[in-house]
Scaffold this active site. Structure first.
Site, PDB file in Angstrom:
ATOM      1  N   ARG A 275       3.580 -12.278  -6.240  1.00 55.36           N
ATOM      2  CA  ARG A 275       4.711 -12.280  -4.915  1.00 55.36           C
ATOM      3  C   ARG A 275       4.607 -10.771  -4.238  1.00 55.36           C
ATOM      4  O   ARG A 275       4.589 -10.698  -3.163  1.00 55.36           O
ATOM      5  CB  ARG A 275       6.310 -11.921  -5.459  1.00 55.36           C
ATOM      6  CG  ARG A 275       6.954 -12.316  -4.450  1.00 55.36           C
ATOM      7  CD  ARG A 275       8.422 -13.371  -4.455  1.00 55.36           C
ATOM      8  NE  ARG A 275       8.623 -14.611  -5.515  1.00 55.36           N
ATOM      9  CZ  ARG A 275       8.874 -15.482  -5.941  1.00 55.36           C
ATOM     10  NH1 ARG A 275       8.601 -14.205  -7.303  1.00 55.36           N
ATOM     11  NH2 ARG A 275       8.834 -16.156  -6.307  1.00 55.36           N
ATOM     12  N   ALA A 276       4.273  -9.547  -5.027  1.00 51.94           N
ATOM     13  CA  ALA A 276       4.257  -8.213  -4.827  1.00 51.94           C
ATOM     14  C   ALA A 276       2.796  -8.206  -3.649  1.00 51.94           C
ATOM     15  O   ALA A 276       3.652  -7.198  -2.766  1.00 51.94           O
ATOM     16  CB  ALA A 276       4.362  -7.524  -5.962  1.00 51.94           C
TER      17      ALA A 276
END
Length: 681
Positions: A275-276
Site C-alpha cells: 500500500r505504501a
C-alpha cells in the site's frame, strides 16, 4: 452558517496544508491523518479546506449525490437518466465519536423489508459525504468497528448495508480526514496504514510566528466576514489552482525512474505490504500536478515519502513515527537521483509552486507549525508533561534522600492474558467477556430503541402464532413492530488496567527494577493491543502519587514509567488507598468500564505506625468492592517472605511471579485469576 477561518490565513503548518491540498487534487491518495497536540490548527485547517473544494454537479433530488453525467446504476434513489443536474458546494460532513453504526452507513427498515419486500433505506453520513469531505475529529477514540467500516468504504468507494440477507449498496467516494491527539491513545497499526498520508503538527516555539497567529485569530473573532473578505483573493487563487491540478492530473507521467525510486525507498525502510508504494506513487503524481508539471521528479518522490511512510514504519506501539531523512536521500541518490527525462533546471523552491508547497502567507521563519483555534498555545503537550526534568546527565534529578536515578526498562515480552471475571457491558475491546454489538449471537430480546441486529429466527417465532388473527392470505409473513427481536451478542470489552507500582528502596536494585519495568512495559503493550485504558499509581518515600490518570494513551504511561525513580520507604497502604480513590472517581466517569488492578511489589510495607496492618485494611477495600486484581510478586533472593502472596489474599486476587507472567510459562493463568476472584466474591 458561520464563516470559516480562511485556509490561506493559517500560519505555518506547511505539511498539513500540503497534505490536505494533495488529497483535494487527488482523493485517490487515500486521505490524511493529522496527529498533534491540542491547539495546533488541526480542526481549523480541515474545516477551512471545505471552502476551497470545487462545486459539484448532482442529480436533482438524489440523496446520494450522483453525478448527472454518469449516475451510479446501483443508486437506491435511481435509476437516473443522464442529463443536466444542479450545482452545489462540496459538503464537509463530520462524524461524531459517539455515532452509531446506523448513523454512519445508514439504516434499513427491517420491518418493511420482511413484510413488504421494500428496501426502505435512510442514508447515513457516508452517503452525505459522497464527492465531498468526511471529517473525523479524535479518530483514535472512534470504536474500532466504525473505523473499519469507514476505511473499507474509503478504499472501495462504496458502502454496503447488510441486514439478514437484505442489502443496499451506494457510492461513497470522499476525502477522508482524521485528526487525533496522541496523548489520548493511538490507532492500531493496521488502521494507521489505511490512511494515505500522515502529518505531525506541533505549536511553533518562535515568538514572531506565535504573535502572528494570535493577531490573525483575534482579527477573525472580531469580524469573521471582514477577515475572510481580506483573504478572498488568496482563497480564489488556491481554488483555481486545485481545479487546474485536477485537470492536469491525468496527463502526469510517472516514469520508470520515479517508480524505481519509490519501490527502493519502501524496501529500504522495510515497509510492510504494497500500500505504501501505491500511495507514494499517487502522492508524487498529485505533487507534480499541483506544481503544474506533467513529469514526476525526484523531489516529488522525496516529499511523498515524508508524507506517506513515517506512520507505516512503527514496529512497536511505543515507537514514535518518523523517517531518517539522510537515509532517504541516500536511497533516492542510489536508485536514480534525478529521472532521465527530468530537465536540467531545478524549480524555484520559493516560487509559486516550488517543491509542491502551498502558497505561503504571513511571516515565515522556517518553522512548519503554528497554533490556531484560539487555543492557549502556552500549554505544554502531553509528551512534554510526561517528560521528566533532567539534570546534566539526562536522568531525573533526585528529589529526596536515598532516591536513585531512573533505570531503563528491560526487554518487553508477551504476557499471559489477565482478564476480569464475569460478563461486562463496557466499551468494545479485546480483554474480558462482555455483551457487545459485535460478536457471537447468544440469544434474543425485545429491542430497546432502534433495531440494529435482527435475530431472524426469534422474530419469525414471535410473529408466527398471530398470522391467522392478522388476516394473512398470501405467502408473505405479516410482521409487526412488537414481533421484532434484537440479537444479543457476546464479544470482548476493554478494561481499565490500573498499575500500582512499588518504587521504594526495597525495589531499587538496578537489575531488579529494570526487570520490573520491563514487566510493566510488557503489560502496557498487552493493554494497547487489547484496547484498554491504563493508569499508573506509584508509591515510595512517604506518599503515593497518580503518575498518570486513566487514559487511552499507553505511550504516555510508557514515558512516565521510563522516568520513574526509586528510593525511600514503602508506603504500601498509601499506594493502595490512592489507587482505590482513582477507581472511585473513574467509576463516576465511566461506570460500564470494569477495572483490573495490577499491583507490582515485593509486598513489604514500611513507614508510619503499623504499616502492614494498614496495608491489609486498604487491600480489603478492593475485595469488598469486588475489584479484580493481580499482584506481580517482585521478591527475589534465596530467602522469600511471601508477603506479596499474603497481599494478594487480602485483595482477593492472584499472586503472579515475574517468571509466571510470561506467556510461555505456566498454563492456565487466566483460569487461576478468574477462579480466585470467584472465591473472593
Amino acid at each position: 452558517m458561520s464563516t470559516p477561518f480562511p485556509f490561506t490565513a493559517v500560519v505555518g503548518q506547511d505539511d498539513l496544508r500540503l497534505a490536505l491540498l494533495l488529497n483535494a487534487v487527488s482523493p485517490a491518495v487515500g486521505g490524511v491523518l493529522v496527529r498533534g497536540e491540542k491547539g495546533t490548527a488541526k480542526s481549523t485547517a480541515v474545516r477551512a479546506l471545505s471552502a476551497l473544494m470545487p462545486e459539484v454537479d448532482v442529480v436533482a433530488g438524489c440523496r446520494f449525490s450522483c453525478a448527472p453525467g454518469s449516475p451510479d446504476p446501483a443508486c437506491p434513489d435511481g435509476p437516473h437518466e443522464v442529463g443536466p443536474g444542479v450545482r452545489r458546494p462540496a459538503r464537509m460532513v463530520e462524524l461524531p465519536v459517539g455515532a452509531s453504526e446506523d448513523r454512519l452507513v445508514g439504516a434499513l427498515d427491517i420491518e418493511r423489508a420482511l413484510a413488504e419486500g421494500v428496501k426502505a433505506f435512510e442514508p447515513g453520513l457516508l452517503a452525505d459525504a459522497h464527492r465531498g469531505i468526511l471529517y473525523v475529529d479524535e479518530v483514535n477514540l472512534l470504536h474500532d468497528h466504525l473505523v473499519d467500516l469507514l476505511l473499507d468504504a474509503a478504499a472501495m468507494g462504496a458502502s454496503y448495508v447488510e441486514r439478514e440477507g437484505v442489502s443496499v449498496r451506494h457510492a461513497a467516494r470522499f476525502l477522508l480526514v482524521g485528526t487525533m491527539n496522541p496523548e489520548e491513545g493511538e490507532l492500531r497499526p493496521q488502521l494507521l496504514d489505511r490512511f494515505g498520508l500522515t502529518v505531525e503538527v506541533a505549536a511553533s516555539r518562535e515568538p514572531d510566528q506565535r504573535v502572528e497567529v494570535v493577531r490573525r485569530r483575534l482579527a477573525y473573532d472580531d469580524d469573521p466576514e471582514g477577515f475572510a473578505a481580506r483573504w478572498a483573493d488568496e482563497e480564489s487563487a488556491v481554488r483555481a489552482r486545485i481545479v487546474a491540478a485536477r485537470e492536469l492530473l491525468p496527463s502526469v507521467r510517472l516514469g520508470d525512474g520515479a517508480l524505481r525510486q519509490i519501490a527502493a525507498t519502501c524496501a529500504a525502510f522495510e515497509v510492510d505490504g504494497m500500500r505504501a508504494d501505491i500511495v507514494m506513487a499517487r502522492t508524487a503524481t498529485a505533487l507534480a500536478a499541483w506544481d503544474g508539471r506533467t513529469d514526476v521528479l525526484a523531489e516529488d518522490v522525496r516529499q511523498a515519502a515524508l508524507l506517506a511512510l513515517p506512520h507505516r514504519r512503527r514496529r512497536n506501539p511505543f515507537d514514535a513515527p518518523g523517517l531518517d531523512e539522510d537515509k532517504l536521500d541516500e536511497t533516492l541518490e542510489e536508485f536514480g537521483g534525478r529521472n532521465e527525462d527530468e530537465g536540467d533546471d531545478d524549480p524555484d523552491p520559493d516560487g509559486p509552486g516550488g517543491g509542491g508547497r502551498p502558497p505561503e502567507n504571513g511571516p515565515q521563519d522556517g518553522s512548519q507549525n503554528g497554533p490556531q483555534d484560539g487555543a492557549d498555545s502556552s500549554e505544554p503537550g502531553g509528551d512534554e508533561a510526561a517528560r521528566p526534568q533532567a539534570g546534566e546527565s539526562g536522568q531525573p534529578a533526585a528529589s529526596g534522600a536515598g532516591e536513585q536515578q531512573a533505570v531503563r526498562a528491560g526487554e518487553p515480552f508477551r504476557t499471559k492474558v489477565l482478564s476480569v471475571p464475569g460478563l461486562g457491558e463496557g466499551a468494545a475491546g479485546r480483554r474480558s467477556r462482555a455483551r457487545t454489538e459485535h460478536g457471537r449471537t447468544t440469544g434474543a430480546r425485545r429491542p430497546r430503541g432502534a433495531l440494529t441486529k435482527l435475530h431472524l429466527a426469534a422474530t419469525v417465532q414471535a410473529a408466527a402464532p398471530h398470522q391467522r388473527a392478522r388476516g394473512r392470505s398470501g405467502r408473505g409473513l405479516v410482521v409487526r413492530r412488537d414481533d421484532l427481536r434484537q440479537a444479543t451478542r457476546e464479544g470482548r470489552e476493554g478494561n481499565l488496567v490500573l498499575f500500582v507500582v512499588d518504587a521504594s528502596g526495597s525495589m531499587a536494585a538496578r537489575q531488579r527494577m529494570s526487570a520490573v519495568k520491563g514487566a510493566v512495559l510488557s503489560l502496557l503493550l498487552d493493554a494497547y493491543q487489547r484496547r484498554d485504558k491504563v493508569g499508573l499509581v506509584t508509591f515510595r518515600g512517604s506518599a503515593a502519587e497518580v503518575a498518570l490518570p486513566p487514559t487511552s494513551s499507553v505511550d504516555a504511561a510508557a514515558v512516565r514509567l521510563e522516568s520513574l525513580p526509586t528510593g525511600g520507604r514503602t508506603p504500601l497502604a498509601a499506594g493502595l488507598l490512592k489507587a482505590h480513590d482513582v477507581l472511585r472517581v473513574e467509576r463516576l466517569r465511566d461506570a460500564a468500564r470494569r477495572p483490573l488492578v495490577v499491583v507490582v511489589t515485593d509486598g513489604r510495607a514500611t513507614g508510619g505506625p503499623e504499616p502492614v496492618a494498614l496495608a491489609g485494611r486498604a487491600a480489603r477495600l478492593f475485595a469488598a468492592d469486588g475489584v479484580a486484581s493481580v499482584v506481580v510478586d517482585c521478591e527475589s533472593g534465596p530467602v522469600r517472605l511471601g508477603l506479596a502472596g499474603h497481599l494478594a489474599g487480602e485483595l482477593g486476587g492472584t499472586p503472579v511471579t515475574l517468571d509466571e507472567l510470561r506467556a510461555d510459562s505456566i498454563a492456565g493463568l487466566v483460569r487461576d485469576v478468574q477462579s480466585s476472584n470467584r472465591r473472593a466474591a
